[in-house]
Scaffold this active site. Structure first.
Site, PDB file in Angstrom:
ATOM      1  N   THR A 145       0.825  -1.210   0.000  1.00 37.88           N
ATOM      2  CA  THR A 145       0.000   0.000   0.000  1.00 37.88           C
ATOM      3  C   THR A 145       0.859   1.260   0.000  1.00 37.88           C
ATOM      4  OG1 THR A 145      -1.611  -1.227   1.280  1.00 37.88           O
ATOM      5  CG2 THR A 145      -1.857   1.169   1.241  1.00 37.88           C
ATOM      6  N   GLU A 146       0.575   2.151  -0.944  1.00 33.43           N
ATOM      7  CA  GLU A 146       1.258   3.453  -1.044  1.00 33.43           C
ATOM      8  C   GLU A 146       2.778   3.301  -1.143  1.00 33.43           C
ATOM      9  OE1 GLU A 146      -0.619   5.960  -1.460  1.00 33.43           O
ATOM     10  OE2 GLU A 146      -2.549   5.449  -0.564  1.00 33.43           O
TER      11      GLU A 146
END
Lengths: 398, 448
Positions: A145-146
């Protein structure tokens, strides 16, 4: 040879309703169906459908020489099915070309890696299964994530059968004098690392339509010349990888069609492919294209691709964010113990990192971006609704 | 007997307890035959001639300007709200009226105080009031404007006594007394010391002081407040009377429990301002949650400390156990009361405090600070110093561990508050009116 590696992040969260105290305990719908449907349909129309169509056309036109990679979250795919099934169909069409790599991640676009390793593994497995089910694709590249990454992540991902590459941000404080144009290894030399070339990525993703930017307007010629210049430093014939990683919503949503972003993308591949020492590759291909001893890089602290700091502060800077996420993972654990599948689904929808992003309070530099993406008036409101949602979920549980 | 009454709040023009107190008081006074001409901060130049009990709800209005008045009478309003909109009452206290020219305030009004009949003491009080009714703040400008307009009401209406509520209307009351030579009663619902939780604004102290000094009678809502005005404002005890507030529940109130949470629920309900001690509530919550992690604390209301406390509750990692409701309307307040077991109001300084009585009417066990006037009128509530967070936490822990005692206390409290009626308070006020008027007539020899 310099290979342009395109990777696009496709994600839509389940946004929460404005849950007030008095809504708690009535087993009401926690998520804003109307808003989620509205956003999905809007983004489908402005971005997903036209961009998929464009890229499909480019792939066909260049007969296998133009390649791209996607990471599509589980929450996005679920919402395609609910609100805009034709988007999923168009991704399947892209998958069928064989020029598209799908990248693994957490199903719910969560920060589970930082809080709950078991949950992280569960969500990665769920996402992997989803990619097989929807696209018949076995993921070999992982992105957290990210693009959140640190050494420990590589240990965990290495243990999962089949992942050979992780992609993350090309953070200056880690790279120092090194170039993000080469493939690296993680600190233990077990797994391949690709680093986002943030300057050129952000030229497209953030600065493309910025009239205050001295380079405005960004033309294909200009951009490909910059890319070409990058090859001058390489004198030993080593393969380079220009990692252009960005949100897919850049096309048509963050940068509107009127800015010329689609034209830019349409002409970019042919301009690249005109030059014999430039080409395209997907992340997983870099493992055998790296024709040199790969140096290992250590990331003792977590990095991400967000904001100027490129650390975790966008989600985990203030006390509201920390209290919210700690409470959520504690509750998630209890929900798992109870074994209530329906509540587990809801709890996992609350693990999505966007919920914490909305609570970010540094509204001065990067706040604009946060504000743009937030469906709430203020970080405090986002926090109140989220905490109320957790209280409601807990009341349903006990 | 007819009263000219100035007030800053009255339903539906509500921002706090003052509106509800005035409403209850006026209604009870009307039922006892007192006539009241009520002046509020309306956009239009209107007053409300209240003659019967029901007038407190229907709010008949009269325009001072006869032409506007005839237009008003001919106009048909389908709802009360429509009528009030025409008059210029909004339920948002910040938008009462447009700011007009107020530069003339000092020069024009000063004339009244230059005549030969003005005593030195009178002159000093006027100076004290006018020199401190200054400032660029929205509120100061509104009070100035209200005072300027108060003059016409004072001059054109006929009445026996003047009764004003809290400092916002004291300058208007002083002006009215000067013009009419009628006795003035100032009612203290809260002083600046209470509201600020500390020294507060010097200008407001001065206006409060001038108003109390110029008044013929000062009514305090509690012994606590009477003490405060004696010690802080040096007001002669002989002129102070104590009339405790009362409260009445709406007829459509529903009292039965309807839980939001399965665990024990502890409620703070009031403005989230320093006066009400919301920060002490948070400290108590932290202590209780260490012992009883299944408890939930609700902070209901809005105020300038809400954001700070929200952040602090997160800092203390109170999880999803300390919740904020935001603004609640009447019906929502009822729902949150029906969902609660324990009510806590740790006011730093509370002249009276109707909210705890309301909570008790719902059978909720109340914990109130010793620094509140309401503590003087109830027995079946826990009274604890606002700063003694340990004792408050221990008390809540005990009540959580002994739910039967909590319930018993709640039930007894409910019976107790049901006996507190506005009629009794109105009786006392009426007696003070009569005595004051008799005194006044004796002194003036019935000339007025």
């Amino acid at each position: 040879m310099l290979n342009v590696v395109f990777y696009f992040q496709v994600h839509q969260p389940y946004r929460l309703r404005h849950i007030n105290l008095l809504d708690i305990g009535h087993s009401n719908e926690l998520f804003d169906t109307k808003l989620n449907s509205f956003v999905m349909k809007k983004v489908a129309e402005k971005c997903y459908l036209p961009t998929n169509k464009l890229l499909l056309e480019l792939i066909r036109k260049h007969e296998g020489r133009f390649k791209i990679a996607y990471s599509i979250t589980g929450t996005a795919i679920e919402q395609f099915k609910l609100y805009s099934p034709e988007v999923l169909d168009s991704f399947k069409e892209l998958a069928a070309t064989g020029c598209v790599e799908f990248i693994g991640e957490t199903y719910y676009h969560s920060l589970a890696f930082l809080y709950d390793t078991n949950e992280f593994l569960d969500q990665v497995a769920m996402h992997r299964k989803l990619m097989v089910d929807e696209f018949g694709y076995h993921t070999e590249t992982f992105r957290n994530t990210e693009l959140i990454y640190q050494d420990r992540l590589s240990d965990i991902v290495f243990e999962i059968e089949g992942f050979k590459t992780i992609i993350t941000e090309g953070v200056d404080r880690i790279l120092n004098w090194r170039s993000p144009l080469y493939a690296y290894k993680n600190y233990s030399k077990d797994i391949n690392l690709l680093l986002k070339y943030y300057k050129l990525s952000d030229d497209i993703a953030f600065r493309f339509s910025n009239r205050d930017w001295p380079e405005f307007p960004l033309t294909v010629d200009k951009f490909v010349n910059w890319v070409d210049h990058l090859t001058l430093d390489e004198k030993k014939g080593r393969n380079q990888f220009l990692n252009l990683f960005m949100d897919y919503e850049t096309f048509g949503e963050h940068q509107w069609a009127e800015t010329g972003i689609f034209d830019f993308m349409y002409h970019f591949p042919e301009e690249v492919l005109k030059r014999p020492h430039l080409g395209f590759a997907t992340p997983k291909e870099t493992t055998h294209l790296a024709n040199y001893q790969q140096e290992s890089l250590s990331f003792p602290e977590a990095v991400s691709w967000a904001d100027e700091q490129r650390d975790l502060s966008a989600w985990l800077e203030n006390d509201m964010q920390k209290n919210a996420i700690e409470t959520m993972y504690e509750l998630l654990f209890r929900v798992k113990q109870k074994g209530d599948e329906k509540l587990l689904k809801i709890a996992r929808m609350l693990t999505t990192s966007d919920h914490f992003y909305y609570m970010f309070t540094k509204y001065f530099q990067d706040g604009d971006v946060h504000k743009y993406f937030s469906p709430y008036d203020s970080p405090d409101q986002a926090y109140i609704y989220y905490i109320n949602a957790l209280a409601d979920l807990e009341e349903r549980l006990s | 007997m007819k009263i000219l009454m100035y007030s800053w709040e009255f339903p539906p023009l509500i921002s706090g307890g003052l509106a509800m107190a005035c409403y209850g008081m006026v209604k009870a006074l009307l039922s006892q035959g007192i006539k009241i001409d009520l002046v509020l901060p309306t956009k239009e130049m209107v007053y409300f001639p209240l003659r019967e009990e029901s007038d407190a709800d229907t709010m008949p209005a009269v325009f001072l300007d006869p032409i506007v008045q005839s237009r008003f009478i001919r106009k048909k309003f389908s709802t009360l709200q429509e009528k009030l909109d025409f008059i210029g009452i909004s339920s948002h206290p910040e938008s009462y009226f447009q700011l007009a020219e107020i530069n003339e305030f000092l020069t024009v009004k000063a004339d009244y105080w230059k005549s030969d009949t003005v005593t030195l003491e009178e002159h000093e009080l006027w100076e004290e009031m006018t020199t401190h009714l200054q400032g660029d703040e929205d509120l100061m400008k509104k009070v100035q404007e209200f005072t300027v307009r108060a003059e016409r009401f004072a001059a054109e209406l006929s009445y026996d006594l003047i009764h004003v509520h809290d400092w916002l209307t004291y300058p208007a009351g002083m002006l009215a007394k000067k013009l009419s030579q009628k006795p003035l009663i100032v009612h203290i619902h809260a002083t600046e010391f209470d509201r600020a939780g500390g020294p507060g604004d010097e200008r407001i102290h001065k206006i409060e002081h001038a108003g109390m000094m110029y008044a013929d009678l000062v009514i305090a809502v509690s012994q606590y407040t009477a003490q405060m005005i004696m010690s802080r404002y040096r007001i002669d005890t002989g002129r102070i009377r104590i009339v405790h507030n009362a409260f009445s529940m709406p007829d459509d109130a529903v009292y039965s429990k309807q839980r939001l949470f399965k665990g024990p629920t502890i409620l703070f309900l009031g403005r989230i301002t320093i006066q009400k001690g919301p920060d002490y509530f948070l400290e108590v919550a932290e202590r209780v949650l260490k012992v009883h992690p299944s408890a939930r604390f609700i902070m209901a209301g809005t105020g300038d400390m809400a954001r700070k406390l929200l952040r602090r509750s997160a800092f203390l990692r109170l999880k999803n156990r300390f919740l904020f409701s935001g603004f609640l309307d009447r019906k929502q307040v009822e729902r949150v009361l029906r969902a609660s077991d324990i009510y806590m109001l740790p006011s730093v300084s509370e002249p009276f405090g109707i909210a705890p009585l309301e909570a008790m009417a719902y059978g909720i066990t109340a914990i109130i600070s010793k620094q509140s006037g309401v503590a003087e009128v109830v027995n079946h509530a826990f009274k604890i110093d606002y700063w003694d967070v340990d004792l408050m936490a221990d008390t809540i822990n005990h009540l959580i561990e002994h739910p039967e005692q909590c319930k018993k206390m709640g039930t007894e409290g409910k019976h107790e508050v049901n006996r507190i009626q506005w009629d009794e308070a109105a009786n006392k006020i009426r007696a003070h009116y009569s005595a004051l008027l008799a005194d006044f007539l004796r002194q003036t020899g019935g000339q007025n």
